[in-house]
Write a protein that holds these residues in place. Sequence first.
Motif, PDB file in Angstrom:
ATOM      1  N   LEU A  28       0.833  -1.201   0.000  1.00 20.47           N
ATOM      2  CA  LEU A  28       0.000   0.000   0.000  1.00 20.47           C
ATOM      3  C   LEU A  28       0.869   1.252   0.000  1.00 20.47           C
ATOM      4  O   LEU A  28       0.579   2.225  -0.711  1.00 20.47           O
ATOM      5  CB  LEU A  28      -0.934   0.016   1.210  1.00 20.47           C
ATOM      6  CG  LEU A  28      -2.056  -1.014   1.255  1.00 20.47           C
ATOM      7  CD1 LEU A  28      -2.824  -0.902   2.567  1.00 20.47           C
ATOM      8  CD2 LEU A  28      -2.994  -0.854   0.076  1.00 20.47           C
ATOM      9  N   ALA A  29       1.934   1.238   0.780  1.00 20.42           N
ATOM     10  CA  ALA A  29       2.830   2.395   0.856  1.00 20.42           C
ATOM     11  C   ALA A  29       3.541   2.649  -0.470  1.00 20.42           C
ATOM     12  O   ALA A  29       3.807   3.798  -0.820  1.00 20.42           O
ATOM     13  CB  ALA A  29       3.853   2.198   1.970  1.00 20.42           C
ATOM     14  N   ALA A  30       3.820   1.591  -1.213  1.00 15.41           N
ATOM     15  CA  ALA A  30       4.480   1.760  -2.517  1.00 15.41           C
ATOM     16  C   ALA A  30       3.562   2.495  -3.490  1.00 15.41           C
ATOM     17  O   ALA A  30       4.031   3.245  -4.350  1.00 15.41           O
ATOM     18  CB  ALA A  30       4.892   0.404  -3.079  1.00 15.41           C
ATOM     19  N   GLN A  31       2.257   2.295  -3.369  1.00 15.65           N
ATOM     20  CA  GLN A  31       1.289   2.960  -4.236  1.00 15.65           C
ATOM     21  C   GLN A  31       1.067   4.412  -3.830  1.00 15.65           C
ATOM     22  O   GLN A  31       0.860   5.276  -4.669  1.00 15.65           O
ATOM     23  CB  GLN A  31      -0.055   2.225  -4.215  1.00 15.65           C
ATOM     24  CG  GLN A  31       0.006   0.825  -4.772  1.00 15.65           C
ATOM     25  CD  GLN A  31      -1.280   0.060  -4.477  1.00 15.65           C
ATOM     26  OE1 GLN A  31      -2.308   0.627  -4.162  1.00 15.65           O
ATOM     27  NE2 GLN A  31      -1.211  -1.262  -4.577  1.00 15.65           N
ATOM     28  N   ASN A  32       1.064   4.678  -2.518  1.00 12.82           N
ATOM     29  CA  ASN A  32       0.774   6.021  -2.020  1.00 12.82           C
ATOM     30  C   ASN A  32       1.463   6.201  -0.664  1.00 12.82           C
ATOM     31  O   ASN A  32       0.849   5.972   0.375  1.00 12.82           O
ATOM     32  CB  ASN A  32      -0.736   6.236  -1.908  1.00 12.82           C
ATOM     33  CG  ASN A  32      -1.093   7.685  -1.670  1.00 12.82           C
ATOM     34  OD1 ASN A  32      -0.242   8.567  -1.673  1.00 12.82           O
ATOM     35  ND2 ASN A  32      -2.366   7.928  -1.438  1.00 12.82           N
ATOM     36  N   PRO A  33       2.749   6.606  -0.685  1.00  5.46           N
ATOM     37  CA  PRO A  33       3.480   6.714   0.579  1.00  5.46           C
ATOM     38  C   PRO A  33       3.034   7.903   1.420  1.00  5.46           C
ATOM     39  O   PRO A  33       2.818   8.995   0.906  1.00  5.46           O
ATOM     40  CB  PRO A  33       4.933   6.880   0.137  1.00  5.46           C
ATOM     41  CG  PRO A  33       4.865   7.385  -1.265  1.00  5.46           C
ATOM     42  CD  PRO A  33       3.570   6.891  -1.844  1.00  5.46           C
ATOM     43  N   ASP A 140      -8.642  -2.463   1.249  1.00  2.00           N
ATOM     44  CA  ASP A 140      -8.347  -3.043  -0.061  1.00  2.00           C
ATOM     45  C   ASP A 140      -9.107  -2.286  -1.149  1.00  2.00           C
ATOM     46  O   ASP A 140     -10.323  -2.156  -1.100  1.00  2.00           O
ATOM     47  CB  ASP A 140      -8.703  -4.531  -0.084  1.00  2.00           C
ATOM     48  CG  ASP A 140      -7.668  -5.351  -0.821  1.00  2.00           C
ATOM     49  OD1 ASP A 140      -6.644  -4.790  -1.230  1.00  2.00           O
ATOM     50  OD2 ASP A 140      -7.904  -6.560  -0.989  1.00  2.00           O
ATOM     51  N   GLY A 141      -8.376  -1.737  -2.114  1.00  6.33           N
ATOM     52  CA  GLY A 141      -8.994  -1.032  -3.229  1.00  6.33           C
ATOM     53  C   GLY A 141      -9.365   0.408  -2.937  1.00  6.33           C
ATOM     54  O   GLY A 141     -10.001   1.062  -3.759  1.00  6.33           O
ATOM     55  N   THR A 142      -8.981   0.943  -1.780  1.00  8.14           N
ATOM     56  CA  THR A 142      -9.302   2.331  -1.452  1.00  8.14           C
ATOM     57  C   THR A 142      -8.084   3.222  -1.697  1.00  8.14           C
ATOM     58  O   THR A 142      -6.961   2.745  -1.842  1.00  8.14           O
ATOM     59  CB  THR A 142      -9.713   2.485   0.028  1.00  8.14           C
ATOM     60  OG1 THR A 142      -8.582   2.201   0.849  1.00  8.14           O
ATOM     61  CG2 THR A 142     -10.876   1.586   0.383  1.00  8.14           C
ATOM     62  N   ASP A 143      -8.322   4.512  -1.729  1.00  8.15           N
ATOM     63  CA  ASP A 143      -7.246   5.494  -1.810  1.00  8.15           C
ATOM     64  C   ASP A 143      -6.777   5.772  -0.393  1.00  8.15           C
ATOM     65  O   ASP A 143      -7.432   6.497   0.352  1.00  8.15           O
ATOM     66  CB  ASP A 143      -7.760   6.768  -2.491  1.00  8.15           C
ATOM     67  CG  ASP A 143      -6.704   7.864  -2.514  1.00  8.15           C
ATOM     68  OD1 ASP A 143      -5.506   7.543  -2.507  1.00  8.15           O
ATOM     69  OD2 ASP A 143      -7.099   9.045  -2.520  1.00  8.15           O
ATOM     70  N   SER A 144      -5.660   5.177  -0.026  1.00 11.18           N
ATOM     71  CA  SER A 144      -5.124   5.329   1.322  1.00 11.18           C
ATOM     72  C   SER A 144      -3.623   5.553   1.235  1.00 11.18           C
ATOM     73  O   SER A 144      -2.959   5.005   0.352  1.00 11.18           O
ATOM     74  CB  SER A 144      -5.383   4.076   2.159  1.00 11.18           C
ATOM     75  OG  SER A 144      -6.767   3.806   2.236  1.00 11.18           O
ATOM     76  N   ALA A 145      -3.088   6.350   2.141  1.00 13.12           N
ATOM     77  CA  ALA A 145      -1.649   6.556   2.231  1.00 13.12           C
ATOM     78  C   ALA A 145      -1.132   5.796   3.445  1.00 13.12           C
ATOM     79  O   ALA A 145      -1.773   5.774   4.495  1.00 13.12           O
ATOM     80  CB  ALA A 145      -1.332   8.045   2.362  1.00 13.12           C
ATOM     81  N   VAL A 146       0.033   5.178   3.285  1.00 18.35           N
ATOM     82  CA  VAL A 146       0.627   4.408   4.378  1.00 18.35           C
ATOM     83  C   VAL A 146       2.084   4.829   4.548  1.00 18.35           C
ATOM     84  O   VAL A 146       2.831   4.903   3.569  1.00 18.35           O
ATOM     85  CB  VAL A 146       0.550   2.889   4.109  1.00 18.35           C
ATOM     86  CG1 VAL A 146       1.276   2.098   5.196  1.00 18.35           C
ATOM     87  CG2 VAL A 146      -0.899   2.440   4.007  1.00 18.35           C
ATOM     88  N   ALA A 147       2.455   5.111   5.784  1.00 15.85           N
ATOM     89  CA  ALA A 147       3.846   5.400   6.129  1.00 15.85           C
ATOM     90  C   ALA A 147       4.307   4.366   7.139  1.00 15.85           C
ATOM     91  O   ALA A 147       3.566   4.041   8.078  1.00 15.85           O
ATOM     92  CB  ALA A 147       3.974   6.801   6.707  1.00 15.85           C
TER      93      ALA A 147
END
Length: 158
Positions: A28-33, A140-147
């Motif tokens: 998830l972080a790779a998609q939106n850090p 899963d499948g949402t627009d979320s940012a993960v650090a």
Amino acid sequence: MLRENTLPPDMVQRVVDKFIVLDFLKALAAQNPGKVSLTPVKDIYSSGDRLNFDAPQSGYASMLVVNLANTGEVQLLDAQIAGSGSHVFKLTDLEVVKPFGADHLVVVSTNAPIDAVAAALAGPGVDASRFLRLLEERLDGTDSAVAIQPLYTRERGQ
């Protein structure tokens, strides 16, 4: 030299489960850090070291801050639910103490509803496998940012 494993089998599984959820979060972080900071910056922190952890506000409605402990336990540090008012999350002047190992401080920012995840984590003894199921259901499948901020610790002098 190899030594006989002295960890109980259930603890080994909890640690393995932690790294499975960590892999999910890394994807998830790779998609939106997301963004976090840990200061002072060190590769490994020793017992007695003091540190600060910050997670800035994001453009998302909700934020979940957890520690994936080296034991496989998931510890809720903060939950900001949509409508509750977001703020910068800070842990200041933390001291490194036992148990030492590899913890991971994780911030999930999302517009998806996470109140059920936060409620589950507020209870005692939530393990990584349950946390993964909760995240898969909600994120899963949402627009979320993960650090993800690794926090490696050891006894001073090692």
